[in-house]
Enzyme design. Sequence first.
Site, mmCIF file in Angstrom:
data_model
loop_
_atom_site.group_PDB
_atom_site.id
_atom_site.type_symbol
_atom_site.label_atom_id
_atom_site.label_comp_id
_atom_site.label_asym_id
_atom_site.label_seq_id
_atom_site.Cartn_x
_atom_site.Cartn_y
_atom_site.Cartn_z
ATOM 1 N N LEU A 258 -10.140 -2.394 12.579
ATOM 2 C CA LEU A 258 -11.200 -2.510 13.567
ATOM 3 C C LEU A 258 -10.755 -2.052 14.940
ATOM 4 C CD1 LEU A 258 -12.747 -5.880 12.440
ATOM 5 C CD2 LEU A 258 -13.870 -3.670 12.459
ATOM 6 N N ARG A 259 -9.488 -1.627 15.042
ATOM 7 C CA ARG A 259 -9.022 -1.218 16.359
ATOM 8 C C ARG A 259 -9.812 -0.015 16.857
ATOM 9 N NH1 ARG A 259 -3.157 -0.984 16.082
ATOM 10 N NH2 ARG A 259 -3.179 -3.227 16.070
ATOM 11 N N GLY A 260 -10.252 0.820 15.922
ATOM 12 C CA GLY A 260 -11.035 1.988 16.298
ATOM 13 C C GLY A 260 -12.292 1.609 17.046
#
Lengths: 351, 553
Positions: free
Chosen positions: A289-291
Amino acid sequence: MPADTAPKIHALPSRAAPRQPFPFSAIVGQQAMKQAMVLTAIDPAIGGVLVFGDRGTGKSTAVRALAALLPEIDAVEGCPVNSARADQCPDWAQVTSTQIIRKPTPVVDLPLGVTEDRVVGALDIERALTRGEKAFEPGLLARANRGYLYIDEVNLLEDHIVDLLLDVAQSGENVVEREGLSIRHAARFVLVGSGNPEEGELRPQLLDRFGLSVEVTSPRDVDTRVEVILRRDAYETGYDAFMPDWQAADAALQARILAARAALPALKTPATVLHDCASLCIALGSDGLRGELTLLRAARAQAAFDGDATVGRAHLKAVAVMALSHRLRRDPLDEAGSGVRVVRMLDEVLP
Amino acid sequence: MEWDRITLALNVLAIDPEGVKGLWLRARASAVRDRITTALAALPLPLVRLHPGVADDALYGGLDLSATLATGRPVQSRGLLSSPAALILTMAERVPPGLSARLAHALDTRRHCLIALDEAAEDGEGLPAALTDRLGLFVDLDGLAWSDTTDIFMNINTLSKARARLPSVTLPPDAASALTRAAAELGIRSLRAPLLAMAAARALAAHAGRDTVGDNDLQQAAELIYGHRALPLPDATAQDQPEPPPPDPGEDQAQDMEHQAQSIPEEMLVEAARAALPADLLAQLAAGRAARSAKGATGTGAERGGNRRGRPLPSRPGKLGSGARLDLVATLRAAAPWQPLRRRTAPSDAVLLVRASDIRIKRFVEASDRVLIFAVDASGSAAFARLAEAKGAVELLLAAAYARRDHVALVAFRGTGAEVILPPTRSLVQTKRRLAGLPGGGGTPLAAGMQAAMATATLARARGLTPTIALLTDGRGNIALDGSANRAQAEEDALRLARAIRATGMPAVVIDTANRPQPSLAAMARAMDAPYLALPRADARRLSGVLGAALGG
């Protein structure tokens, strides 16, 4: 060497002593790189910039110029890790002063081939030998706390240093357990890296640590190249005449960055934008989910920089490539590059 | 290079060492080179010699441990980079990336100039690109005889006058643009080149005693700065090929088939090969190597003792210097029992009395990087039918090498000889590009290919890498080492080299790309003590099984 050919020293033509780095605003072209640096200056939580590209395209120049754009920080006087408050100073540093001073945001160079001692810190040999005291000599990570850590040729960095950086970047804390020392201190920094992909690839784990990534190429257009050369030459040979104008431009840019920082908390983020972020990342199949988080933060910083009160799809599109291109599951032999894939998906998902 | 131009380059360097940044001198140690290094005395900077193993505390200064121990108070040493200097880097072809990055940074930010004495003898050696890009001038003494040269007389007075004139030398308004355009036309992509050329042009004008840069100066500057940068890119187009030697009678049919195969699009063949190659070939190779660890290779690369990094070993007594790191705790422990005794014999007010015999040095052991050397058959017999598939196979192995952070190198053989297309690198982008541009055609100089692969592997090993050779061929070696089309001699040469590779103990794998497995190639693989893999149009599962058996995993 015979006596008659012994070196004779002749004075060089006098040139000004220490100079300011080449001004950020005077860098010709390279919009994506400059945009990424400005965004990370507005919101350090975006998590740094990776600049990959050809030799001699102004990668290092831009990073060294970035320091002039960053606002000052408040820190305890004499604290080796730039603590903001006196109670945050680590015990081992024995900081006596409680005075808060303003100092420039640290931009610390991490040279290639640096030893582990220099990075994490080590026993202060000087004090140990001369006074018999066990003291800690802080390393580069301590100096970079609350600031930027710049790694030139990041792709050539030795693996054991990369491991170390990954560990510290993840935990935000530097733990030293060696030579009879047991020390820990805060080490929160923004990674800025540059390199030339022809010399080697970057490990995916390290790649993921960079918030934004941009690719730079030498300008192909001759007029642009000529402009680059003229400005650089003006800087080298006519420093005193060259700097004032550009320093004023840099100051204006810094003011705009500060204004954007101030505007950031009040910025509205409509639910549709969140939805857009998620659907774009799903369509691209980016890992984790860092994107999404980076994309959103970068879009908010972009909106704040543009002076808009609400984040919109346009901001998202403006930052999508640099926020996502390095997070895609990479086909190492895909020649087109992942940036192209992001652009294609952008057109499909967010028409 | 003509001696006149070399003399001119040295004058330019002596006038503005800071502007042109330095000289890349490519030559073996010789009397001619000495003539040049002697002339460097005219530089307006102190000469400082560096070697590739120079340590950080020598470059930047630091605590002088021996002196500190001797005197009992901190003694700082001065770094070589602390004041402007003409740095003379000896054995520059062996500069590690760390040092070259530091020197590059020093050139960028401080008033240094660098003279790199590059003694590269082998392909694949050479000055790192980070430095070649920054150094303005280049001198190559190859082919220059002593009789062609004269003593270089550097006129100190002229040079001083030129230096005094330099700040007032102006460039005509369009000079920058002209130099930039010229660089662009020569295919020089770095923007440092035009800047260096401008500095050189100014120095040339000052040398000639002019206040304005003239056309002649620009021309000479372009010659000096651009000459060696404008190297043509390695051309990927097929060149005129000598006719392949007459095929054996039995080969006629195969040749016909190969000609038919030519019409199949290359992409399709690449895809086909992707499907045909087991994905875990590299993993299995590693497993196979582990089994052969008696030969000195291990699955993660050979270990080598170092004294700077890696897994720590127990420290041992030693001397400080040459990059050794002090194990302080062990040193103090060694010194501790002797303190009362020493205090009695040599009264001193120092807290601690440490003798040289107490000093303990840290030792580490580290695993070296691995390099996978592909020797690819690009001959006519292989080219038409199987080259694309072989490329596909290499790509697949490359992807695996990328995942494992291995280095790769590429050797191609065709026509009458072999060529190292790509020295060991970690850059997939480059490997892929070179591989795609690999032309095919000509005879099969199998022995030459093996020789080049072995040379690359030996060089890599000398640099501390752990090499593995992957030979992809259809096995019909028909060109001998001396380039003659003598099939019997060719086979004997190949067998000889196979034994030589075995003798070096380097792990290898032979991948047969012929339409039908070649018994002769299998025999050669045995001579090499390498697993043999046939890559005919077999299904992946069967190949995987064969591979597993071949590697003993």
